[in-house]
Design an enzyme around this catalytic site. Structure first.
Site, PDB file in Angstrom:
ATOM      1  N   SER A 190     153.310   5.693  69.401  1.00 15.52           N
ATOM      2  CA  SER A 190     153.066   5.283  70.791  1.00 15.52           C
ATOM      3  C   SER A 190     153.201   6.473  71.739  1.00 15.52           C
ATOM      4  O   SER A 190     153.753   7.518  71.375  1.00 15.52           O
ATOM      5  CB  SER A 190     154.067   4.196  71.197  1.00 15.52           C
ATOM      6  OG  SER A 190     155.358   4.765  71.367  1.00 15.52           O
ATOM      7  N   THR A 191     152.712   6.298  72.957  1.00 16.58           N
ATOM      8  CA  THR A 191     152.888   7.362  73.973  1.00 16.58           C
ATOM      9  C   THR A 191     154.384   7.628  74.176  1.00 16.58           C
ATOM     10  O   THR A 191     154.782   8.754  74.440  1.00 16.58           O
ATOM     11  CB  THR A 191     152.248   6.970  75.319  1.00 16.58           C
ATOM     12  OG1 THR A 191     152.641   5.645  75.658  1.00 16.58           O
ATOM     13  CG2 THR A 191     150.737   7.019  75.263  1.00 16.58           C
ATOM     14  N   TRP A 221     165.514   1.045  57.873  1.00 21.98           N
ATOM     15  CA  TRP A 221     165.376   0.906  56.408  1.00 21.98           C
ATOM     16  C   TRP A 221     166.056   2.084  55.721  1.00 21.98           C
ATOM     17  O   TRP A 221     166.794   1.917  54.747  1.00 21.98           O
ATOM     18  CB  TRP A 221     163.893   0.853  56.056  1.00 21.98           C
ATOM     19  CG  TRP A 221     163.590   0.555  54.612  1.00 21.98           C
ATOM     20  CD1 TRP A 221     163.376  -0.669  54.055  1.00 21.98           C
ATOM     21  CD2 TRP A 221     163.474   1.521  53.545  1.00 21.98           C
ATOM     22  NE1 TRP A 221     163.123  -0.541  52.710  1.00 21.98           N
ATOM     23  CE2 TRP A 221     163.179   0.794  52.374  1.00 21.98           C
ATOM     24  CE3 TRP A 221     163.579   2.905  53.474  1.00 21.98           C
ATOM     25  CZ2 TRP A 221     162.985   1.408  51.137  1.00 21.98           C
ATOM     26  CZ3 TRP A 221     163.400   3.533  52.246  1.00 21.98           C
ATOM     27  CH2 TRP A 221     163.100   2.781  51.089  1.00 21.98           C
ATOM     28  N   ARG A 256     158.937  -8.028  70.934  1.00 19.57           N
ATOM     29  CA  ARG A 256     158.259  -7.515  72.130  1.00 19.57           C
ATOM     30  C   ARG A 256     156.978  -6.791  71.707  1.00 19.57           C
ATOM     31  O   ARG A 256     156.792  -6.453  70.544  1.00 19.57           O
ATOM     32  CB  ARG A 256     159.181  -6.579  72.923  1.00 19.57           C
ATOM     33  CG  ARG A 256     159.807  -5.465  72.110  1.00 19.57           C
ATOM     34  CD  ARG A 256     160.645  -4.527  72.993  1.00 19.57           C
ATOM     35  NE  ARG A 256     161.369  -3.573  72.176  1.00 19.57           N
ATOM     36  CZ  ARG A 256     162.667  -3.682  71.839  1.00 19.57           C
ATOM     37  NH1 ARG A 256     163.372  -4.717  72.271  1.00 19.57           N
ATOM     38  NH2 ARG A 256     163.252  -2.775  71.078  1.00 19.57           N
ATOM     39  N   TRP A 275     156.680  10.159  71.748  1.00 24.23           N
ATOM     40  CA  TRP A 275     156.813  11.608  71.965  1.00 24.23           C
ATOM     41  C   TRP A 275     158.235  11.978  72.381  1.00 24.23           C
ATOM     42  O   TRP A 275     158.631  13.132  72.295  1.00 24.23           O
ATOM     43  CB  TRP A 275     155.825  12.103  73.025  1.00 24.23           C
ATOM     44  CG  TRP A 275     154.393  12.050  72.589  1.00 24.23           C
ATOM     45  CD1 TRP A 275     153.422  11.233  73.085  1.00 24.23           C
ATOM     46  CD2 TRP A 275     153.759  12.853  71.578  1.00 24.23           C
ATOM     47  NE1 TRP A 275     152.216  11.472  72.439  1.00 24.23           N
ATOM     48  CE2 TRP A 275     152.405  12.461  71.507  1.00 24.23           C
ATOM     49  CE3 TRP A 275     154.206  13.866  70.719  1.00 24.23           C
ATOM     50  CZ2 TRP A 275     151.498  13.034  70.627  1.00 24.23           C
ATOM     51  CZ3 TRP A 275     153.304  14.441  69.839  1.00 24.23           C
ATOM     52  CH2 TRP A 275     151.963  14.020  69.793  1.00 24.23           C
ATOM     53  N   ASP A 312     157.347  -1.476  62.564  1.00 25.00           N
ATOM     54  CA  ASP A 312     158.671  -1.093  63.052  1.00 25.00           C
ATOM     55  C   ASP A 312     159.724  -1.291  61.962  1.00 25.00           C
ATOM     56  O   ASP A 312     159.611  -2.205  61.148  1.00 25.00           O
ATOM     57  CB  ASP A 312     159.017  -1.938  64.289  1.00 25.00           C
ATOM     58  CG  ASP A 312     160.128  -1.321  65.113  1.00 25.00           C
ATOM     59  OD1 ASP A 312     160.475  -0.146  64.890  1.00 25.00           O
ATOM     60  OD2 ASP A 312     160.673  -2.029  65.976  1.00 25.00           O
ATOM     61  N   GLY A 313     160.730  -0.431  61.989  1.00 25.56           N
ATOM     62  CA  GLY A 313     161.869  -0.610  61.095  1.00 25.56           C
ATOM     63  C   GLY A 313     162.056   0.470  60.050  1.00 25.56           C
ATOM     64  O   GLY A 313     162.950   0.366  59.200  1.00 25.56           O
ATOM     65  N   ASN A 314     161.258   1.526  60.115  1.00 23.98           N
ATOM     66  CA  ASN A 314     161.380   2.597  59.117  1.00 23.98           C
ATOM     67  C   ASN A 314     162.750   3.273  59.178  1.00 23.98           C
ATOM     68  O   ASN A 314     163.366   3.552  58.140  1.00 23.98           O
ATOM     69  CB  ASN A 314     160.310   3.676  59.336  1.00 23.98           C
ATOM     70  CG  ASN A 314     158.911   3.174  59.063  1.00 23.98           C
ATOM     71  OD1 ASN A 314     158.729   2.076  58.558  1.00 23.98           O
ATOM     72  ND2 ASN A 314     157.927   3.985  59.410  1.00 23.98           N
ATOM     73  N   SER A 334     155.806  -3.882  73.261  1.00 29.67           N
ATOM     74  CA  SER A 334     155.936  -2.419  73.379  1.00 29.67           C
ATOM     75  C   SER A 334     154.621  -1.697  73.694  1.00 29.67           C
ATOM     76  O   SER A 334     154.260  -0.736  73.026  1.00 29.67           O
ATOM     77  CB  SER A 334     156.564  -1.836  72.110  1.00 29.67           C
ATOM     78  OG  SER A 334     157.835  -2.392  71.888  1.00 29.67           O
ATOM     79  N   HIS A 349     159.998   6.673  56.983  1.00 39.17           N
ATOM     80  CA  HIS A 349     158.583   6.858  57.341  1.00 39.17           C
ATOM     81  C   HIS A 349     157.752   7.126  56.086  1.00 39.17           C
ATOM     82  O   HIS A 349     156.629   6.643  55.961  1.00 39.17           O
ATOM     83  CB  HIS A 349     158.432   8.019  58.333  1.00 39.17           C
ATOM     84  CG  HIS A 349     159.102   7.789  59.653  1.00 39.17           C
ATOM     85  ND1 HIS A 349     159.013   6.597  60.340  1.00 39.17           N
ATOM     86  CD2 HIS A 349     159.889   8.599  60.424  1.00 39.17           C
ATOM     87  CE1 HIS A 349     159.701   6.686  61.470  1.00 39.17           C
ATOM     88  NE2 HIS A 349     160.260   7.886  61.544  1.00 39.17           N
ATOM     89  N   LEU A 392     135.752  -2.597  56.305  1.00 36.24           N
ATOM     90  CA  LEU A 392     136.907  -2.687  57.199  1.00 36.24           C
ATOM     91  C   LEU A 392     136.909  -1.576  58.259  1.00 36.24           C
ATOM     92  O   LEU A 392     136.746  -0.397  57.933  1.00 36.24           O
ATOM     93  CB  LEU A 392     138.198  -2.580  56.359  1.00 36.24           C
ATOM     94  CG  LEU A 392     139.512  -2.491  57.137  1.00 36.24           C
ATOM     95  CD1 LEU A 392     139.859  -3.817  57.801  1.00 36.24           C
ATOM     96  CD2 LEU A 392     140.658  -2.059  56.216  1.00 36.24           C
TER      97      LEU A 392
HETATM   98  C1  IPE Z   1     158.510   3.065  62.627  1.00 36.30           C
HETATM   99  O1  IPE Z   1     159.765   2.556  62.727  1.00 36.30           O
HETATM  100  C2  IPE Z   1     157.785   3.240  63.937  1.00 36.30           C
HETATM  101  C3  IPE Z   1     157.149   4.580  64.104  1.00 36.30           C
HETATM  102  C4  IPE Z   1     157.181   5.231  65.241  1.00 36.30           C
HETATM  103  C5  IPE Z   1     156.452   5.210  62.998  1.00 36.30           C
HETATM  104  P1  IPE Z   1     160.939   3.171  63.602  1.00 36.30           P
HETATM  105  O2  IPE Z   1     160.961   4.638  63.423  1.00 36.30           O
HETATM  106  O3  IPE Z   1     160.819   2.693  65.005  1.00 36.30           O
HETATM  107  O4  IPE Z   1     162.210   2.519  62.903  1.00 36.30           O
HETATM  108  P2  IPE Z   1     163.513   1.905  63.577  1.00 36.30           P
HETATM  109  O5  IPE Z   1     163.089   0.956  64.650  1.00 36.30           O
HETATM  110  O6  IPE Z   1     164.296   3.049  64.111  1.00 36.30           O
HETATM  111  O7  IPE Z   1     164.201   1.204  62.448  1.00 36.30           O
HETATM  112 MG    MG Z   2     161.591   1.123  66.068  1.00 34.09          MG
END
Ligand code: IPE
Ligand code: MG
Length: 230
Positions: free
Chosen positions: A47-48, A7, A176, A51, A2-4, A178, A19, A113
């Site tokens: 995630s589902t 960023w 969380r 979409w 999370d956080g792309n 999620s 991303h 792996l």
């Molecule tokens: C990546 O981070 C999660 C994906 C669905 C690929 P986000 O796209 O949720 O980034 P934030 O939370 O908006 O910063």
């Molecule tokens: Mg996010």
């Protein structure tokens, strides 16, 4: 992972740029997991619920996924990585599924792996599907309702045959789950970090693992039972 989006926003760029850089983190984390001899790594890529994002972002994510798979196939074969997919494959665009199926097939016999990509994945949906399959088996007389236990349910999840996760890492500051591996993560050690996914690299991963190594896993027992102390 999370956080792309944040960023990218912090740098005045569009979310998709986050991303893109996030894919570099994926490459570095997969390589590190291999080097450490980790047996299973599961990445929650989509995630589902994802979409519901703007069509342009969904499209960009699917495009990145396709190019990631194309460019990593040789690397996975060479490094004995076995790619698996958990989630609703039928919802993924056909041109992506084509590449996905190819990578899965060509790495199926690798025993290094296991890399699970969670794509259009939702844990509740996964559990419902397992329950439906078990109910159908009951009706067919293949299993008695009383015989349904932890193992029977686990055997009907996407992760059938795989060990439960020991450590679950969430980047990006939210605390969380999620809808991620709700059944499988019952006894996982949870690790939350403020680090945004594009910044989550080898050092950050090692820091999480060292934190994990210092936890005492009691599985319901007392600390004295676990350490053997009086
Ligand atoms: C990546 O981070 C999660 C994906 C669905 C690929 P986000 O796209 O949720 O980034 P934030 O939370 O908006 O910063
Ligand atoms: Mg996010």
């Amino acid at each position: 992972m999370d956080g792309n989006g944040r960023w990218a926003k912090q740098r005045g760029k569009i979310r998709v740029m986050g991303h893109k850089v996030g894919v570099e983190s994926v490459q570095e984390i997969v390589r590190t997991a291999r080097e450490l001899g980790i047996k299973v790594l599961t990445l929650y890529a989509f995630s589902t619920e994802n979409w519901k994002r703007p069509a342009m972002e969904v499209q960009a994510l699917m495009g990145l996924l396709k190019s990631y798979l194309e460019s990593e196939l040789a690397n996975m074969v060479e490094n004995n990585v076995s790619l698996r997919c958990i989630g609703q494959q039928q919802r993924i665009p056909p041109e992506v599924v084509k590449v996905l199926d190819r990578v899965i097939a060509e790495t199926a016999n690798n025993d290094g792996l296991i890399l699970n990509l969670a794509l259009s994945y939702g844990s509740r949906n996964e559990i419902i599907q397992a329950v439906q399959a078990l109910a159908a088996e009951c009706l067919q007389g293949k299993i008695r309702p009383e015989a349904i236990n932890d193992q029977a349910l686990a055997d009907h999840l996407y992760t059938a045959g795989q060990p439960d996760p020991d450590l679950l890492i969430r980047t990006g500051g939210e605390a969380r789950l999620s809808n991620f591996l709700l059944w499988q993560a019952s006894y996982a050690e949870l690790y939350f970090t403020e680090t945004l996914w594009p910044d989550f690299r080898k050092d950050a991963f090692l820091t999480a693992i060292i934190d994990f190594q210092q936890r005492q896993r009691r599985f319901g027992r007392t600390g004295e039972q676990v350490t053997g102390a009086e």
